[in-house]
Motif scaffolding. Structure first.
Motif, PDB file in Angstrom:
ATOM      1  N   ALA A 192       0.826  -1.208   0.000  1.00 48.06           N
ATOM      2  CA  ALA A 192       0.000   0.000   0.000  1.00 48.06           C
ATOM      3  C   ALA A 192       0.860   1.258   0.000  1.00 48.06           C
ATOM      4  CB  ALA A 192      -0.929  -0.008   1.222  1.00 48.06           C
ATOM      5  N   HIS A 193       1.958   1.238   0.746  1.00 47.86           N
ATOM      6  CA  HIS A 193       2.784   2.443   0.842  1.00 47.86           C
ATOM      7  C   HIS A 193       3.828   2.554  -0.253  1.00 47.86           C
ATOM      8  CE1 HIS A 193       0.858   4.293   4.150  1.00 47.86           C
ATOM      9  NE2 HIS A 193       1.078   3.298   4.981  1.00 47.86           N
ATOM     10  N   LEU A 194       4.017   1.496  -1.018  1.00 42.80           N
ATOM     11  CA  LEU A 194       4.743   1.652  -2.272  1.00 42.80           C
ATOM     12  C   LEU A 194       3.874   2.449  -3.248  1.00 42.80           C
ATOM     13  CD1 LEU A 194       6.348  -1.893  -2.716  1.00 42.80           C
ATOM     14  CD2 LEU A 194       7.574   0.274  -2.431  1.00 42.80           C
ATOM     15  N   GLN A 195       2.545   2.246  -3.130  1.00 43.13           N
ATOM     16  CA  GLN A 195       1.599   2.996  -3.951  1.00 43.13           C
ATOM     17  C   GLN A 195       1.422   4.424  -3.454  1.00 43.13           C
ATOM     18  OE1 GLN A 195      -0.060   2.036  -6.810  1.00 43.13           O
ATOM     19  NE2 GLN A 195       1.213   0.188  -6.766  1.00 43.13           N
ATOM     20  N   SER A 196       1.352   4.607  -2.126  1.00 39.16           N
ATOM     21  CA  SER A 196       1.109   5.942  -1.568  1.00 39.16           C
ATOM     22  C   SER A 196       2.328   6.850  -1.677  1.00 39.16           C
ATOM     23  CB  SER A 196       0.709   5.827  -0.091  1.00 39.16           C
ATOM     24  OG  SER A 196       1.833   5.496   0.715  1.00 39.16           O
ATOM     25  N   GLY A 197       3.517   6.259  -1.837  1.00 38.69           N
ATOM     26  CA  GLY A 197       4.729   7.064  -1.928  1.00 38.69           C
ATOM     27  C   GLY A 197       5.498   7.189  -0.630  1.00 38.69           C
ATOM     28  N   VAL A 198       4.939   6.653   0.465  1.00 37.38           N
ATOM     29  CA  VAL A 198       5.657   6.698   1.738  1.00 37.38           C
ATOM     30  C   VAL A 198       6.952   5.894   1.627  1.00 37.38           C
ATOM     31  CG1 VAL A 198       5.588   5.941   4.155  1.00 37.38           C
ATOM     32  CG2 VAL A 198       3.643   7.161   3.169  1.00 37.38           C
ATOM     33  N   LEU A 199       6.878   4.720   0.980  1.00 37.31           N
ATOM     34  CA  LEU A 199       8.083   3.963   0.653  1.00 37.31           C
ATOM     35  C   LEU A 199       8.528   4.352  -0.747  1.00 37.31           C
ATOM     36  CD1 LEU A 199       7.456   0.300   1.928  1.00 37.31           C
ATOM     37  CD2 LEU A 199       9.073   1.973   2.835  1.00 37.31           C
ATOM     38  N   ASN A 200       9.702   4.947  -0.838  1.00 32.44           N
ATOM     39  CA  ASN A 200      10.219   5.388  -2.126  1.00 32.44           C
ATOM     40  C   ASN A 200      11.729   5.150  -2.182  1.00 32.44           C
ATOM     41  OD1 ASN A 200      11.436   7.670  -0.734  1.00 32.44           O
ATOM     42  ND2 ASN A 200       9.390   8.603  -0.736  1.00 32.44           N
ATOM     43  N   ALA A 201      12.371   5.667  -3.203  1.00 32.02           N
ATOM     44  CA  ALA A 201      13.807   5.420  -3.389  1.00 32.02           C
ATOM     45  C   ALA A 201      14.643   5.928  -2.230  1.00 32.02           C
ATOM     46  CB  ALA A 201      14.269   6.076  -4.693  1.00 32.02           C
ATOM     47  N   ALA A 202      14.159   6.941  -1.528  1.00 30.30           N
ATOM     48  CA  ALA A 202      14.912   7.501  -0.403  1.00 30.30           C
ATOM     49  C   ALA A 202      14.617   6.776   0.902  1.00 30.30           C
ATOM     50  CB  ALA A 202      14.603   8.992  -0.260  1.00 30.30           C
ATOM     51  N   THR A 203      13.335   6.445   1.141  1.00 28.72           N
ATOM     52  CA  THR A 203      12.954   5.887   2.450  1.00 28.72           C
ATOM     53  C   THR A 203      13.064   4.373   2.530  1.00 28.72           C
ATOM     54  OG1 THR A 203      10.601   5.770   1.815  1.00 28.72           O
ATOM     55  CG2 THR A 203      11.374   7.807   2.867  1.00 28.72           C
ATOM     56  N   LEU A 204      12.955   3.660   1.395  1.00 26.32           N
ATOM     57  CA  LEU A 204      13.016   2.198   1.418  1.00 26.32           C
ATOM     58  C   LEU A 204      14.358   1.679   1.952  1.00 26.32           C
ATOM     59  CD1 LEU A 204      11.752  -0.533   0.900  1.00 26.32           C
ATOM     60  CD2 LEU A 204      12.427  -0.347  -1.502  1.00 26.32           C
ATOM     61  N   PRO A 205      15.502   2.236   1.504  1.00 23.85           N
ATOM     62  CA  PRO A 205      16.778   1.760   2.078  1.00 23.85           C
ATOM     63  C   PRO A 205      16.861   1.976   3.591  1.00 23.85           C
ATOM     64  CG  PRO A 205      17.178   2.973   0.060  1.00 23.85           C
ATOM     65  CD  PRO A 205      15.731   3.185   0.410  1.00 23.85           C
ATOM     66  N   PHE A 206      16.304   3.082   4.077  1.00 22.32           N
ATOM     67  CA  PHE A 206      16.295   3.344   5.518  1.00 22.32           C
ATOM     68  C   PHE A 206      15.448   2.303   6.245  1.00 22.32           C
ATOM     69  CE2 PHE A 206      14.276   5.935   9.058  1.00 22.32           C
ATOM     70  CZ  PHE A 206      15.329   5.745   9.937  1.00 22.32           C
ATOM     71  N   SER A 207      14.287   1.975   5.672  1.00 25.27           N
ATOM     72  CA  SER A 207      13.414   0.969   6.277  1.00 25.27           C
ATOM     73  C   SER A 207      14.109  -0.392   6.320  1.00 25.27           C
ATOM     74  CB  SER A 207      12.109   0.866   5.482  1.00 25.27           C
ATOM     75  OG  SER A 207      11.173   0.030   6.134  1.00 25.27           O
ATOM     76  N   LEU A 208      14.798  -0.748   5.234  1.00 21.16           N
ATOM     77  CA  LEU A 208      15.528  -2.020   5.198  1.00 21.16           C
ATOM     78  C   LEU A 208      16.664  -2.031   6.213  1.00 21.16           C
ATOM     79  CD1 LEU A 208      15.689  -2.575   1.323  1.00 21.16           C
ATOM     80  CD2 LEU A 208      14.237  -3.777   2.963  1.00 21.16           C
ATOM     81  N   PHE A 209      17.335  -0.891   6.359  1.00 21.23           N
ATOM     82  CA  PHE A 209      18.418  -0.770   7.334  1.00 21.23           C
ATOM     83  C   PHE A 209      17.913  -1.009   8.748  1.00 21.23           C
ATOM     84  CE2 PHE A 209      20.501   2.060  10.420  1.00 21.23           C
ATOM     85  CZ  PHE A 209      21.801   1.550  10.392  1.00 21.23           C
TER      86      PHE A 209
END
Length: 254
Positions: A192-209
């Motif tokens: 859902a948040h890949l669609q909403s934009g909350v998870l994006n190229a900047a925030t996804l690596p941080f979330s994975l970290f």
């Protein structure tokens, strides 16, 4: 320049790691509360959308570990038993996740803080709701509410725990059920948040970290699981959640 310089200064990254580690410890000991702790604490020093992004990947991984703790067959059985809760909750989560970009920071703080505070107060007061039997209607209602709150805040534990308590779910089963429900919810939340934009190229690596400190904390919490009085620790945890939740409500109102 370190990898997340565009998102936050190093001291805030260190705080985020400490929060993720602490939330993982609690998760390993009592089976829930990781998203509540992470969103409540990290929203104090990070934008709410970034705090929400940070908890998605760790929540997905740790709940997967928890769901499969007793094997895949037990997890599949749980999915079948709580299918109404999962389906309705997943639909509502996907819908409400799109509101994150529309709602103000104050509204998000209120939507997060109010349920966390209410849950903590009810549990600390000793209130335990009783439902005579598991029905599809009640399950759909609670699942829908849980999914709606989860979509905008990443937190769907309180109504889930209250429901499992109300239908007298055995302790061992409750841990697995929570893992399955939260894990599938986290999977839906990620999409859902890949669609909403909350998870994006900047925030996804941080979330994975953030998976690293969360899993490390969960492993430590699992080691001390049988060495402490869980009731005392859970009450302390609820008290901390109450303070964090009320602070979010304060920020929303004032």
């Amino acid at each position: 320049m370190y990898p997340f310089a565009e998102l936050m200064p190093p001291q805030l990254l260190l705080l985020s790691v400490l929060v993720g580690f602490g939330a993982g410890i609690v998760k390993g000991m009592v089976g829930f509360a990781m998203p509540m702790i992470m969103i409540s604490a990290m929203s104090l020093f990070l934008p709410p959308e970034l705090a929400l992004a940070a908890l998605i990947a760790p929540t997905l991984v740790t709940n997967g570990m928890q769901a499969l703790r007793q094997g895949g067959r037990a997890a599949v059985s749980t999915v079948k038993r709580f299918r109404v809760y999962l389906i309705v909750g997943g639909v509502m989560l996907a819908i409400s996740a799109q509101l994150v970009r529309v709602l103000s920071a104050e509204a998000l703080f209120l939507l997060i803080g109010a349920p966390v505070s209410a849950f903590a107060v009810l549990q600390l007061s000793g209130w335990k709701p009783k439902i005579p039997e598991k029905t599809n209607g009640i399950e759909a209602l609670i699942g829908g509410f849980s999914g709606f709150v989860g979509g905008v805040s990443g937190v769907w534990g309180p109504p889930t725990v209250a429901y499992l308590t109300a239908i007298d779910t055995p302790k061992g089963d409750s841990i697995r059920v929570q893992g399955v429900i939260y894990g599938l919810g986290a999977l839906a939340l990620s999409g859902a948040h890949l669609q909403s934009g909350v998870l994006n190229a900047a925030t996804l690596p941080f979330s994975l970290f953030m998976i690293v400190p969360a899993v490390a904390g969960m492993m430590l919490g699992g080691l001390v699981h049988d060495r402490i009085d869980q009731q005392v620790f859970r009450r302390v945890t609820l008290a901390v959640l109450l303070v964090a939740g009320l602070n979010l409500v304060r920020r929303a109102i004032f």
